[in-house]
Structures are given as structure tokens and as C-alpha cells.
Design a protein around this motif. Structure first.
Motif, short mmCIF file in Angstrom:
data_model
loop_
_atom_site.label_atom_id
_atom_site.label_comp_id
_atom_site.label_asym_id
_atom_site.label_seq_id
_atom_site.Cartn_x
_atom_site.Cartn_y
_atom_site.Cartn_z
N UNK A 201 0.86 -1.12 -0.08
CA UNK A 201 0.09 -0.17 0.07
C UNK A 201 0.66 1.35 0.05
N UNK A 202 0.58 2.17 -1.03
CA UNK A 202 1.54 3.18 -1.03
C UNK A 202 0.86 4.52 -0.10
N UNK A 203 2.05 5.07 1.00
CA UNK A 203 1.77 6.22 1.33
C UNK A 203 1.70 7.33 0.59
N UNK A 204 1.17 8.43 1.31
CA UNK A 204 1.01 9.58 0.26
C UNK A 204 2.35 10.18 -0.05
N UNK A 205 3.55 9.67 0.58
CA UNK A 205 4.86 10.19 0.21
C UNK A 205 5.43 9.46 -0.87
N UNK A 206 4.73 8.20 -1.25
CA UNK A 206 5.17 7.42 -2.35
C UNK A 206 5.92 6.06 -1.77
N UNK A 207 6.32 6.15 -0.37
CA UNK A 207 6.80 5.07 0.02
C UNK A 207 5.71 3.71 0.04
#
Length: 344
Positions: A201-207
Motif C-alpha cells: 500500500x502506497x503512502x502519500x509520500x510514495x513509500x
């Protein structure tokens, strides 16, 4: 691909090469003396952690691993060649136990991490080693030592930061498919999921953060009932537990208590793991007969946890729930960094 998360194997490291009895006999070299070389070291069995494996399937058909023996020592003080180490690839998250004592030999969690599970035998000494003033011509040497032989038990514990738990048919597979690109089997009957599923699952930061959908637990899972006991180990490494409850259940409170009791019975710190309580399937309930606000408040009072109301099918409430997930993960990461600074 079959998901195999336990295996029993036998490993045998290579035997050390024998030493040699030899004497130097060359023209113009009177009384050349002993010249027998030492034997080579036996090859060890080494586990290496790799990312491209996700199961212990390879060990289901190959139960025995043998290292190469060291070669015998040679004349003219030549040492025998060392036996070649055997490198065995295992998936990240593999815990290695000594089957005889049940002691943990090692825990492989980082890519390219290695662990010597059976050391090769030491090579025997040649007769040159025994030369002394009182023994100018030793006619004996030592044999090489046997390599370690061990029976090992391997357990795979998935590496995921967030574990999705709940009773069968609570909507765990639907949730992980809504949050990530994972496509587990989904159907309207219990025990659809028979193996853990992973999704990034992608975080808002892209990680990327790894989520694990754990097969449904039932009452008695911690003591071997149903599928749960076999897969409870997979949430031991998680940082957060997303506890899904079916809002259409006849007794939501009983469902919550069942999972909580199983976590307490299993132990290993799972009952103290940060939890996010989630009421799922709000799209399928009768709004006239069920008051979601009252139900959520009852759960909140009982669990002392914040309760999120979602529908994994329609994706209602997912954004708010995920904001809480990222918040807890960020707080835990910050604490870990502070702890590392204190240690340094």
C-alpha cells in the motif's frame, strides 16, 4: 504457487580432509624431514536470505543438504583444498530452529543476510605439524573432523508492517484488494482465504508499506482450531493490527471478544500490539434496524480504541482509516529513531 511456511530438514556439513604422512626426499637435501600437509576444511551449510522467495516450497521436496568434504593433505607441505560451502536460499522472514532442542539458531530478516547453520569439519594435521627436537621424523597425522549434522525446523513469518485480522468473512481480502494491487480469492463464504496474502500500500509520500491479510481466526485458534493457529505467527512481526469486524454480524461485540481472547491466549505480545478497530460492510446493513453510531460507541467503550466505520467494497471511509494507520506508523518510526540515537 503453494504457500508452505514450515519445513523440517537435515543439514550435514562437509568432513575435514585427513592430514598426510610424507617425507621430503630430494637430491642434495639430506634428512629432508617430514613434509605431510594438513587436510582442507569441510564445506559449511550457509543460509542466505533473498527477496525473490516468498515460501518454503523448495524444502518440501528437498529435505537433506550436504556440504563438500575437504581434501586430504598432500606431500611437500601442501594443504588440501577446502570443501565448497553450500549456499541455501531462504525467503526473508525465515526463523531457523534446532529441531532437537527447539532453540532458535537464527532469524533471517534482511536481504542477503547469511547464517551458518552447520559448520564444516576442521582439517586434520599432517606429520609436519608434529616435528620437534625430540621427534625428528613423526610418522603419524590426524584425521579430519566430521562436519556438524543437525535437524532443523524452518518457520516462515511474513514481514509486514500492518496485519489485517478478523473472523472468517469479515472482508479482509476485499480490504487488501481495495488498498493494494493484491488480488486474493474473494467469495461470500467463510475460509475463502487459505493462505496469507501480501499487498503493498502506497503512502502519500510514495513509500510502500506491506499489508498482510491473515486467514480467518475462529474461537480456539490459539490452541489449534481452524486455520488461525497456523497463521498467527505471521502477525508476530507486524507493527499494527487492523481488526476487521463484520457490521452485519448478529453479535458484533461477541465477534470482537473472540479475536481479542485468541490474541491474549496466543501471547507473544500480540495483545499489546497497537490496534485499529474497523467496522466493515456498512454498505450491506439495514440502516433502519442498525444504528451504526451506537454500535461504534459500544465497541469504543469496550475496547478503549478508536472505531472506524468503512465499506471495503465501496471504499467508503478508507481514507480516514488510512490516515490513522500512517499516523501510528510515523509515530512508531520516530520512536525507533530516537531509541537508536540514545543507544549510540
Amino acid at each position: 504457487m503453494q504457500f508452505i511456511d514450515q519445513a523440517n530438514i537435515e543439514v550435514e556439513a562437509g568432513k575435514g580432509g585427513d592430514g598426510m604422512v610424507a617425507f621430503r626426499r630430494e637430491k642434495y637435501v639430506p634428512a629432508g624431514g617430514p613434509a605431510g600437509g594438513n587436510g582442507g576444511k569441510g564445506g559449511s551449510i550457509i543460509f542466505r536470505c533473498v527477496e525473490h522467495l516468498q515460501t518454503l516450497l523448495d524444502f518440501r521436496y528437498n529435505h537433506r543438504f550436504k556440504g563438500q568434504d575437504g581434501e586430504r593433505g598432500g606431500p611437500k607441505n601442501c594443504t588440501g583444498a577446502n570443501g565448497k560451502d553450500m549456499i541455501v536460499e531462504v525467503p526473508c522472514g525465515t526463523v531457523v530452529y534446532d529441531a532437537a532442542t527447539d532453540a532458535i539458531i537464527g532469524d533471517l530478516t534482511e536481504p542477503e543476510q547469511t547464517l551458518v547453520v552447520a559448520a564444516g569439519g576442521k582439517g586434520g594435521l599432517g606429520n609436519k605439524h608434529f616435528l620437534s627436537n625430540s621427534n625428528r621424523a613423526p610418522e603419524y597425522c590426524l584425521p579430519g573432523l566430521m562436519g556438524e549434522i543437525k535437524l532443523l525446523r524452518l518457520e516462515l513469518k511474513l514481514l509486514a508492517e500492518v496485519g489485517i485480522i478478523g473472523l472468517p468473512n469479515a472482508g479482509k481480502s476485499t480490504l487488501i484488494s481495495a488498498l493494494s494491487s493484491a488480488r486474493p480469492k474473494i467469495a461470500d463464504y467463510p475460509f475463502t482465504t487459505l493462505i496469507p496474502n501480501l499487498g503493498v500500500v502506497r503512502k502519500p509520500t510514495g513509500d510502500g508499506t506491506v499489508f498482510a491479510d491473515i486467514p480467518g481466526l475462529i474461537e480456539g485458534a490459539s490452541h489449534g482450531a481452524g486455520l488461525g493457529y497456523d497463521f498467527l505467527r505471521h502477525i508476530e512481526r507486524t507493527k499494527i493490527l487492523l481488526h476487521l469486524i463484520d457490521a452485519t454480524s448478529d453479535d458484533v461485540i461477541a465477534d470482537y471478544n473472540t479475536i481479542r481472547q485468541e490474541l491474549n491466549a496466543y501471547g507473544r505480545g500480540l495483545e499489546q500490539r497497537p490496534q485499529i478497530l474497523v467496522l466493515n460492510k456498512i454498505d450491506a446493513i439495514d440502516q433502519d434496524s442498525v444504528d451504526l453510531d451506537v454500535l461504534a460507541e459500544e465497541l469504543k467503550q469496550l475496547s478503549q480504541l478508536q472505531v472506524f466505520v468503512i465499506s471495503a467494497v465501496t471504499r467508503t471511509g478508507l481514507e480516514t482509516m488510512m490516515q490513522e494507520v500512517w499516523k501510528i506508523l510515523d509515530e512508531m518510526k520516530l520512536k525507533e529513531q530516537e531509541y537508536e540515537l540514545v543507544e549510540v
